[in-house]
Design an enzyme around this catalytic site. Sequence first.
Site, PDB file in Angstrom:
ATOM      1  N   CYS A  99       5.993 -10.285   3.213  1.00  0.00           N
ATOM      2  CA  CYS A  99       5.930  -9.188   2.242  1.00  0.00           C
ATOM      3  C   CYS A  99       5.073  -8.086   2.831  1.00  0.00           C
ATOM      4  CB  CYS A  99       5.422  -9.685   0.892  1.00  0.00           C
ATOM      5  SG  CYS A  99       3.775 -10.406   0.920  1.00  0.00           S
ATOM      6  N   ARG A 151       2.859 -12.158  -1.936  1.00  0.00           N
ATOM      7  CA  ARG A 151       4.137 -12.311  -2.639  1.00  0.00           C
ATOM      8  C   ARG A 151       5.058 -13.248  -1.853  1.00  0.00           C
ATOM      9  NH1 ARG A 151       5.736  -6.090  -3.461  1.00  0.00           N
ATOM     10  NH2 ARG A 151       4.319  -5.877  -1.698  1.00  0.00           N
TER      11      ARG A 151
END
Lengths: 281, 321
Positions: free
Chosen positions: A239, A244
């Site tokens: 990410c 994430r």
Amino acid sequence: MANYAHPEVLVETDWVKQHLGKPGIKLVEIDVDSKAYAAGHIPGAVGFNWQTQLQDQLRRDIISKTAFEQLLGAAGITPDDTVILYGDNNNWFAAYGFWLFKIYGHKDVRLMNGGRIKWLNETDKELTTEVPQITPTQYRASGPDLSLRTLLPELLKQQPNQTCNLVDVRSPDEFTGKVIAPPGMTETAQRGGHIPGAKGIPWSTAVGANGTFKSADELRAIYLDKNAVDPNKETIAYCRIGERSSHTWFVLKYLLGLNNVKNYDGSWTEYGSIVGAPIEK
Amino acid sequence: MNHQTRVYDNIFELLPTEQNPTPLVRLNQLNPMPGFPLYAKLEWMNPFGSVKDRAAWALLRDLEERGLLTEGRGLVEPTSGNTGISLAALARARGHRLLAVVPNKVPQEKKILLKIVGADLEVISDELCPAPGLGDGSINLAKTHAKASPQKYVMPNQYENAKNVEAHYTTTGPEIWRQTEGRITHLFVSLGTCGTVSGTAKFLREKNPDVKIIAVQPTEGHDVPGLRNVAQLGVSKLFDAALVDDILEVDFRLAYTRAVELCRHEGLLAGPSSGLIFEGALEIVRRDQHGHGVMIFPDNIFKYTSNLVKHIPELGAGLQP
């Protein structure tokens, strides 16, 4: 539980409520918003700060094994404890913590499905501002298990879609380079775009409207059918700074059971700044 | 009280009612359709400067009546500014405290105003990445305080509290009906908590089921404090789609240019949300050609000078010697 490959790594809020205060169960809250823990947390939970406690403060890296042992020892955790991680933003940093716990070999670590928001919005669940009394332990870690992590030199040897699946889990605007980072974020890169060959599958496609994970069938349809992630190849998720992508790493490795999934935590803030490296927009 | 003499025993007597409505003013320069007069309801004439006085007063009175504000327990509320200003001013005037949880993107003028009227302030980072189930950081932090420290805080929760809708059902709706002598055909509103649209529309529809309710929303990624677009509406439990005929989406930058036009050509010192509503009203006026429109203008321009300079760079030019 929803036919996941490894259902033992996920617990529901009701399970957590039933196990509060039981011996061998430890709760850790890890948030993006560092004010959230102090404002209120699940009774008995300790809070870890992702910026100052889970990342090395001098080199850009995850904390060392020694620092991990000190952190868990100070939190009163033993290697035999069942550790439940939860946090805000759909467990972004709780998932990052999960990844770190696995790198250093903690056997029984689990995520609380739906994270702190689900707990917050359930009327039968309590929050407290009271910080728990901790009896420190001498925690001994194993590892690091580097099969869970991709570093840049390995990434540069890969040929996405041939030797591996490369999954970019950022928002569509970050993937296409319209923005380099979400508004207000201090960690950024020199350019906007994505690593050539990456598939853009935002992390949020793995969760439903209430923030809990979708069923294994739904996840399989999203990742394997619709986006053609090949389960026979190594899969690397990335990410912007690796949090994430920990969430998607968790989904692919534990909920879908792909056998070789890694998190590239250098992510776009590293790759997007390399001199001479090609990118796509 | 006697509004004709304009002498009051306390500030609470200025709060709007059917007998003491906020003014309705006709637009005379910027409306291209003579057969479709447009009236602006000037909510900034409320004592604390915005439409939020109505909901704040109803929420506060409800907590007082239920005995929930006691010694040592104040209020906590997520707010983009106006509710906080109304709620803090009203609460402090009645001897209570307010902790306002404010998203960072709220203009500095509003944050400072909150402190001036006596709110305690907690400013948090804006939403990081759109996602299902996340809700809104300020709402979640306020809820956390209320749940973890109930001895210190009670949360009126403007996003879910039916008193917010009721405030408009009992004041805004009746005021408009009376001020237009029942001639209103179109109501133009923006959406935030959706208390205004739900309460006012419910009252007007009961009086005349044919009244058209037009909600105007900024485009996604907007910079119009206090408003929400469709993608953000999930946080409000007060939105009732059955009460809305049209939802118009307007480029949020037009909120700022239209607001300045209203200031310069009508003498209406309308804020950006009013500018957005006016742009939506212009679209409908051209479409329907005949009618009698009322636009609810939530607040005036004074709190938004820094946002205005950002979106209309001309305003920032020539300010230095």
